[in-house]
Design a protein around this motif. Structure first.
Motif, PDB file in Angstrom:
ATOM      1  N   TYR A  63     -23.161   7.970 -23.469  1.00  0.00           N
ATOM      2  CA  TYR A  63     -22.725   8.959 -22.488  1.00  0.00           C
ATOM      3  C   TYR A  63     -21.478   8.403 -21.426  1.00  0.00           C
ATOM      4  CZ  TYR A  63     -26.845  11.224 -24.475  1.00  0.00           C
ATOM      5  OH  TYR A  63     -27.745  11.906 -25.227  1.00  0.00           O
ATOM      6  N   SER A  64     -21.466   7.288 -21.407  1.00  0.00           N
ATOM      7  CA  SER A  64     -20.215   6.654 -20.607  1.00  0.00           C
ATOM      8  C   SER A  64     -19.882   5.360 -20.856  1.00  0.00           C
ATOM      9  CB  SER A  64     -20.867   6.884 -19.059  1.00  0.00           C
ATOM     10  OG  SER A  64     -21.338   5.508 -18.734  1.00  0.00           O
ATOM     11  N   ASN A  99     -21.360  21.617 -24.257  1.00  0.00           N
ATOM     12  CA  ASN A  99     -21.672  20.726 -23.189  1.00  0.00           C
ATOM     13  C   ASN A  99     -20.656  19.871 -22.616  1.00  0.00           C
ATOM     14  OD1 ASN A  99     -24.576  20.423 -23.061  1.00  0.00           O
ATOM     15  ND2 ASN A  99     -24.488  19.844 -25.094  1.00  0.00           N
ATOM     16  N   LYS A 101     -18.734  19.859 -19.859  1.00  0.00           N
ATOM     17  CA  LYS A 101     -18.771  19.324 -18.576  1.00  0.00           C
ATOM     18  C   LYS A 101     -19.118  17.993 -18.785  1.00  0.00           C
ATOM     19  CE  LYS A 101     -20.551  21.997 -15.215  1.00  0.00           C
ATOM     20  NZ  LYS A 101     -21.697  22.252 -14.279  1.00  0.00           N
ATOM     21  N   ARG A 102     -20.535  17.788 -19.351  1.00  0.00           N
ATOM     22  CA  ARG A 102     -20.956  16.347 -19.310  1.00  0.00           C
ATOM     23  C   ARG A 102     -20.007  15.449 -20.324  1.00  0.00           C
ATOM     24  NH1 ARG A 102     -26.102  16.553 -22.120  1.00  0.00           N
ATOM     25  NH2 ARG A 102     -24.714  15.957 -24.029  1.00  0.00           N
ATOM     26  N   LEU A 105     -17.128  13.588 -18.812  1.00  0.00           N
ATOM     27  CA  LEU A 105     -17.244  12.484 -18.088  1.00  0.00           C
ATOM     28  C   LEU A 105     -16.747  11.056 -18.727  1.00  0.00           C
ATOM     29  CD1 LEU A 105     -18.712  11.324 -15.268  1.00  0.00           C
ATOM     30  CD2 LEU A 105     -20.387  10.600 -17.006  1.00  0.00           C
ATOM     31  N   THR A 242     -19.278   8.468 -10.182  1.00  0.00           N
ATOM     32  CA  THR A 242     -19.776   9.711 -10.975  1.00  0.00           C
ATOM     33  C   THR A 242     -19.763  10.942 -10.308  1.00  0.00           C
ATOM     34  OG1 THR A 242     -21.227   7.962 -11.746  1.00  0.00           O
ATOM     35  CG2 THR A 242     -21.791  10.325 -12.394  1.00  0.00           C
ATOM     36  N   TYR A 246     -17.341  14.199 -11.514  1.00  0.00           N
ATOM     37  CA  TYR A 246     -17.677  15.439 -11.789  1.00  0.00           C
ATOM     38  C   TYR A 246     -17.040  16.403 -10.964  1.00  0.00           C
ATOM     39  CZ  TYR A 246     -21.608  14.788 -15.234  1.00  0.00           C
ATOM     40  OH  TYR A 246     -22.183  14.614 -16.314  1.00  0.00           O
ATOM     41  N   ARG A 268     -32.336  28.375 -28.443  1.00  0.00           N
ATOM     42  CA  ARG A 268     -33.263  27.203 -27.897  1.00  0.00           C
ATOM     43  C   ARG A 268     -34.343  27.581 -27.360  1.00  0.00           C
ATOM     44  NH1 ARG A 268     -32.185  22.328 -25.079  1.00  0.00           N
ATOM     45  NH2 ARG A 268     -29.989  22.355 -25.777  1.00  0.00           N
ATOM     46  N   VAL A 486     -34.752   8.442 -21.220  1.00  0.00           N
ATOM     47  CA  VAL A 486     -33.815   9.683 -21.000  1.00  0.00           C
ATOM     48  C   VAL A 486     -33.454  10.082 -22.261  1.00  0.00           C
ATOM     49  CG1 VAL A 486     -31.875  10.633 -19.970  1.00  0.00           C
ATOM     50  CG2 VAL A 486     -32.878   8.842 -18.840  1.00  0.00           C
ATOM     51  N   VAL A 487     -34.050  11.265 -22.814  1.00  0.00           N
ATOM     52  CA  VAL A 487     -33.678  11.779 -24.149  1.00  0.00           C
ATOM     53  C   VAL A 487     -32.940  13.092 -23.896  1.00  0.00           C
ATOM     54  CG1 VAL A 487     -34.662  12.319 -26.181  1.00  0.00           C
ATOM     55  CG2 VAL A 487     -35.591  10.448 -25.051  1.00  0.00           C
ATOM     56  N   GLU A 488     -31.772  13.127 -24.671  1.00  0.00           N
ATOM     57  CA  GLU A 488     -31.234  14.478 -24.546  1.00  0.00           C
ATOM     58  C   GLU A 488     -32.016  15.467 -25.581  1.00  0.00           C
ATOM     59  OE1 GLU A 488     -27.180  14.477 -25.771  1.00  0.00           O
ATOM     60  OE2 GLU A 488     -27.172  16.674 -25.500  1.00  0.00           O
ATOM     61  N   MET A 489     -31.871  16.589 -25.149  1.00  0.00           N
ATOM     62  CA  MET A 489     -32.783  17.599 -26.025  1.00  0.00           C
ATOM     63  C   MET A 489     -31.485  18.493 -26.484  1.00  0.00           C
ATOM     64  SD  MET A 489     -35.867  16.731 -25.722  1.00  0.00           S
ATOM     65  CE  MET A 489     -37.220  18.082 -25.887  1.00  0.00           C
TER      66      MET A 489
ATOM     67  N   LYS B  25     -27.379   6.287 -16.240  1.00  0.00           N
ATOM     68  CA  LYS B  25     -27.398   7.019 -17.474  1.00  0.00           C
ATOM     69  C   LYS B  25     -27.477   8.357 -16.904  1.00  0.00           C
ATOM     70  CE  LYS B  25     -29.005   7.494 -22.247  1.00  0.00           C
ATOM     71  NZ  LYS B  25     -29.867   6.837 -23.194  1.00  0.00           N
ATOM     72  N   GLU B  28     -25.132  10.076 -14.782  1.00  0.00           N
ATOM     73  CA  GLU B  28     -23.958  10.598 -15.580  1.00  0.00           C
ATOM     74  C   GLU B  28     -24.443  11.718 -16.532  1.00  0.00           C
ATOM     75  OE1 GLU B  28     -22.162   6.292 -15.895  1.00  0.00           O
ATOM     76  OE2 GLU B  28     -23.515   6.807 -17.499  1.00  0.00           O
ATOM     77  N   MET B  29     -25.651  12.075 -16.606  1.00  0.00           N
ATOM     78  CA  MET B  29     -25.788  13.301 -17.280  1.00  0.00           C
ATOM     79  C   MET B  29     -26.084  14.370 -16.545  1.00  0.00           C
ATOM     80  SD  MET B  29     -28.269  11.785 -20.319  1.00  0.00           S
ATOM     81  CE  MET B  29     -28.473  12.998 -21.689  1.00  0.00           C
ATOM     82  N   LEU B  32     -27.235  14.800 -10.345  1.00  0.00           N
ATOM     83  CA  LEU B  32     -26.694  14.433  -8.845  1.00  0.00           C
ATOM     84  C   LEU B  32     -27.149  15.378  -8.036  1.00  0.00           C
ATOM     85  CD1 LEU B  32     -23.206  13.618 -10.518  1.00  0.00           C
ATOM     86  CD2 LEU B  32     -24.845  12.092  -9.262  1.00  0.00           C
ATOM     87  N   TYR B  50     -39.340  18.317 -19.612  1.00  0.00           N
ATOM     88  CA  TYR B  50     -38.077  18.664 -20.563  1.00  0.00           C
ATOM     89  C   TYR B  50     -37.435  19.338 -19.480  1.00  0.00           C
ATOM     90  CZ  TYR B  50     -35.639  21.493 -23.897  1.00  0.00           C
ATOM     91  OH  TYR B  50     -34.958  22.421 -24.803  1.00  0.00           O
ATOM     92  N   SER B  56     -27.197  20.607 -18.759  1.00  0.00           N
ATOM     93  CA  SER B  56     -27.934  19.263 -19.771  1.00  0.00           C
ATOM     94  C   SER B  56     -29.192  19.519 -20.238  1.00  0.00           C
ATOM     95  CB  SER B  56     -27.361  18.016 -19.072  1.00  0.00           C
ATOM     96  OG  SER B  56     -26.050  17.979 -19.201  1.00  0.00           O
ATOM     97  N   HIS B  57     -29.639  19.665 -21.073  1.00  0.00           N
ATOM     98  CA  HIS B  57     -31.069  19.567 -21.550  1.00  0.00           C
ATOM     99  C   HIS B  57     -31.521  18.300 -21.906  1.00  0.00           C
ATOM    100  CE1 HIS B  57     -29.863  23.801 -22.226  1.00  0.00           C
ATOM    101  NE2 HIS B  57     -31.109  24.139 -21.759  1.00  0.00           N
ATOM    102  N   LEU B  58     -32.359  17.592 -21.044  1.00  0.00           N
ATOM    103  CA  LEU B  58     -33.038  16.477 -21.312  1.00  0.00           C
ATOM    104  C   LEU B  58     -34.215  16.189 -20.929  1.00  0.00           C
ATOM    105  CD1 LEU B  58     -32.443  14.641 -18.181  1.00  0.00           C
ATOM    106  CD2 LEU B  58     -30.311  15.022 -19.216  1.00  0.00           C
ATOM    107  N   ALA B  59     -34.986  15.039 -21.437  1.00  0.00           N
ATOM    108  CA  ALA B  59     -36.461  14.824 -21.154  1.00  0.00           C
ATOM    109  C   ALA B  59     -36.626  13.560 -20.595  1.00  0.00           C
ATOM    110  CB  ALA B  59     -37.300  14.665 -22.351  1.00  0.00           C
ATOM    111  N   ILE B  60     -37.357  13.392 -19.635  1.00  0.00           N
ATOM    112  CA  ILE B  60     -37.625  12.258 -18.790  1.00  0.00           C
ATOM    113  C   ILE B  60     -38.910  12.082 -18.348  1.00  0.00           C
ATOM    114  CG2 ILE B  60     -35.232  12.325 -17.609  1.00  0.00           C
ATOM    115  CD1 ILE B  60     -36.563  13.133 -14.929  1.00  0.00           C
TER     116      ILE B  60
END
Lengths: 700, 75
Positions: A63-64, A99, A101-102, A105, A242, A246, A268, A486-489, B25, B28-29, B32, B50, B56-60
């Motif tokens: 991611y970066s 995606n 925008k992200r 970065l 960061t 952005y 989705r 941190v898991v991207e869906m 991370k 960065e996703m 902010l 979720y 951005s779609h993410l799970a924490i």
């Protein structure tokens, strides 16, 4: 020879970076490891227009440039080291149009390294569907780059990308924003201290604590008059950086991208409502697991039987065709059977990776992680450990290979270490024959057979041992790396056939050429030990046995079986079986079982076949072997050798012992060291021994 | 309130993130201050969460979410 262009593919996970790689290189790719670590290195060759060739390296998704894992470290180490032979002439940053925008970065960071950069905007086929339109000309100007709008799904834009790579010298290597304004005096000092170095590089070295060339954090901070900063301050600055990036991206996209939400459709939301539901989500996942299980357990048995019989007849044919002798025996019984022992795993590996790559490609795997994380976390495992653990019930080898997509090394290592406890299909023949011998046929509460119940308990014990040892390992293993969850869906996508097929091929190849070598070597050694022995007892087996049974008028077949049995008893393996008898007698076993245990190191199911040879039954029919085993008498205590106590002891021994050289070979390959498989071998076998000992001594 | 207090389907604006407790991370996703966040779905026991943060779609995990301060938006 013309110089090759070095191209690095960089991008966020789930942007279709691998699809771009596959589209550029096709089958001209190879997968290896970075030296010393277990991160996959994918590289390939792409033919460009006008006879130019490009060497393409597919860097791990990130991611970066602020690395938080071993995989991501690989990216920054390559990009900081101009002397690396893979250092890119041109960086291709792959982004996903949804995606952007992200994804940008990372792009702005790469630009700051002043490497000529191409921006690939992938999945352009989704633009109309999502109501997105882009002003490419404006974006190219603002981002100071060339853009290739492509769709790997529709196979569009690849030629244009190749053109851009060919003309990489025309690309700008200027940054698109100035990040040093986040703390002007600090960066001014840095510039003064190191006038010849790239400012952003220095910044990365300071914040990442990596070294490139002769520069590392200490040498930078050792410079006089240079104010160092605390880690907390550095982190605050990274956050500022960061935000700054952005801001730039938001402003650029405000003009360069329009999204018409009215025409956007979202699959989705609908799918997630079901697939991540508290009840339906688990039910659906259960059904998918059942399907995977069915495929590796049941469907793959057809090709496996075919492979088994083909290699058996090939071995037979070799023996009959070639002149008799030691070499023919080695070829027919050692090498060909050994090769068969490798090829036999291919159907299971292919099936498992077919499913796994479909689950990954479609975006569903992230939902599994989401659903399972809380349950698995307690045991130090990841949501992603579920699939390896369940597939371990078919075979530990593909299961251990499947741990590759667990990002945290600690979670992955624990999963690798505990997976062999799950009851694999090779244990089944052993379980079935012993259960039939020692467990009574009655029914519990009138309808559940005791034998079925025992089998189920054995599966539960295996799974319990896996999870329990994971819990212990999690407590005792100390890893410095702190892992964040941190898991991207990602969006749901139809898997691309090409990607799935390439994954299956690549995993199969990795097994055959990686672990296969070790398996072949060990099986030849085991064959040798079982086919040769010292002294007259082995070498004159025929005359000894013929003499001994001369009065009994045996048929030729029966005599032959007696000879084979005698030979095995006095072979090196037979001697080993005798030698370990004192150690296994407290478990209720005799030397014959000892031989079977030693030789089943090749594969657990060999246990049954070995006993058949020793008892000189000469038939693989389960009933015959079973009856013969039932008649065995304990040489010391009298009474049947296979009674309830020794049977349970043997079942437990097989449940826990690490008796599979193929698994050890794959663990060696996946962990890149003999240390972990040796731990597995010693600890699991010792544990099995103790449990079997205790069980026998209590039950007897 | 923190992100962990959000109900399913609710939205909020991020007001502050504790940079010591939050991995870079995540920032960065898109996690902010000033960005919009929506709780899309929760696993049993509301953990993990979720989210849709700034597209951005993410799970924490919940343990991370309590370090992110938000203000709910009135719908």
């Amino acid at each position: 020879m013309s110089k090759q262009i070095n191209v690095a593919l960089i991008g966020n996970p789930n942007t279709g970076k691998t699809s771009v790689f596959n589209a550029l290189t096709g089958l001209n790719q190879k997968v290896g490891n970075y030296p010393g670590i277990t991160v996959e290195k994918k590289e390939g060759i792409c033919k460009l227009p006008r006879g130019v060739k490009a060497h393409i390296i597919d860097l791990p998704g990130t991611y970066s440039l602020n690395a938080s894992s071993l995989d991501e470290n690989v990216v920054i180490e390559l990009l900081l080291n101009k002397n690396d032979k893979d250092y890119p002439d041109v960086a291709v940053v792959v982004s996903d149009v949804e995606n952007l925008k992200r994804n940008l970065l990372l792009f702005t960071q790469i630009k700051d390294l002043q490497i000529p950069t191409i921006l690939v905007i992938n999945m352009s086929d989704r633009m109309a569907y999502k109501g997105i339109s882009l002003d490419i000309e404006y974006l190219e100007k603002e981002l100071n780059t060339k853009i290739a709008l492509i769709s790997t799904r529709k196979n569009k834009g690849i030629q244009e990308l190749k053109e851009l790579i060919t003309h990489y010298k025309e690309l700008s290597s200027e940054p698109c924003l100035n990040a040093s304004t986040i703390d002007k005096s600090y960066f001014d000092n840095l510039r003064k201290a190191f006038p010849n170095q790239l400012l952003y590089k220095l910044w990365l070295v300071i914040t990442q604590d990596v070294n490139f060339g002769k520069t590392d954090r200490k040498t930078i901070e050792a410079v006089e008059d240079f104010k160092t900063k605390s880690n907390a301050d550095l982190k605050r600055l990274q956050q500022k950086e960061t935000i700054k990036r952005y801001q730039f991206i938001n402003e650029t996209l405000k003009k360069g991208q329009t999204i018409d939400l009215n025409s956007a459709k979202d699959l989705r939301i609908k799918l997630d409502r079901i697939l991540t539901h508290k009840v339906w989500g688990y039910l659906i996942f259960g059904v998918i697991l059942l399907l995977i299980f069915q495929a590796i357990y049941d469907w793959s048995s057809v090709p496996m039987d075919f492979i088994d019989s083909s290699f058996a007849s090939l071995s037979e044919w070799t023996k009959n065709t070639l002149p008799e002798g030691a070499f023919t025996n080695l070829l027919a019984e050692g090498i060909i059977s050994g090769l068969g022992g490798i090829v036999i795993f291919i159907p299971q590996i292919a099936f498992l990776f077919l499913f796994i790559s479909i689950l990954e490609e479609s975006g569903y795997m992230s939902r599994v992680v989401f659903l399972m994380d809380r349950i698995m976390r307690r045991f130090g495992l990841s949501g992603k450990s579920v699939v390896p653990l369940i597939s371990g019930t078919a075979c530990a080898i593909p299961a251990i290979m499947a741990t590759r997509n667990i990002e945290s090394w600690k979670e992955r290592l624990i999963t690798i270490l505990v997976t062999p406890f799950t009851t694999c299909s090779a244990r089944l023949p052993v379980y079935l024959i012993i259960i039939a011998l020692v467990i009574p046929e009655g029914r519990f509460l009138g309808f559940i057979s005791y034998q079925a119940l025992t089998l189920m308990l054995l599966y539960l014990i295996g799974f319990g041992a896996a999870v329990g040892s994971a819990w212990i390992l999690n407590k005792i293993m100390n890893f410095k790396s702190k892992s964040f969850f941190v898991v991207e869906m990602p969006n749901y996508k139809l898997p691309l056939f090409k990607n799935v097929a390439l994954t299956v091929i690549e995993k199969t190849k990795a097994f055959v050429f990686g672990a296969g070598k070790i398996i072949l070597a060990i099986s030849i050694i085991l064959w040798f030990l079982a086919s040769y022995g010292p002294g007259d007892n082995f070498n004159k087996a025929e005359s000894i046995v013929t003499e001994k049974f001369a009065s009994e008028n045996l048929s030729e077949d029966e005599l032959h079986q007696k000879i084979e049995s005698h030979k095995l008893e006095h072979s090196f393996i037979g001697i080993a079986g005798h030698a370990i008898e004192p150690a296994i007698r407290p478990l209720g076993y005799d030397w014959k079982i000892g031989i079977a245990i030693v030789s089943s190191f090749a594969a657990r199911e060999v246990f049954v076949g070995t006993l058949a040879t020793i008892y000189s039954v000469g038939s693989d029919e389960e009933e015959t072997i079973k009856n013969r085993m039932a008649g065995e008498v304990n040489p010391i205590l009298g009474g049947p050798l296979f009674n309830f106590a020794s049977g349970i002891s043997l079942l437990l021994f097989y449940a826990f012992a690490m008796q599979c050289m193929s698994t050890l070979a794959i663990v060696k390959k996946e962990t890149n060291s003999w240390k972990w498989p040796m731990y597995q071998l010693v600890i699991m076998s010792a544990f099995a021994y103790i449990v079997a000992l205790v069980a026998y001594q209590i039950l007897i | 309130m923190t992100l962990a207090d959000l109900k399913r389907g609710q939205q909020g604006i991020i007001t502050d993130v504790s940079s010591i407790h939050i991995p870079l991370k995540l920032l960065e996703m898109g996690c902010l201050p000033g960005n919009l966040v929506e709780l899309v779905q929760v696993a049993p026991f509301a953990d993990p969460m979720y989210l849709n943060i700034n597209g951005s779609h993410l799970a924490i995990r919940k343990e991370t979410a309590i370090h992110i301060l938000i203000e709910t938006t009135n719908e």
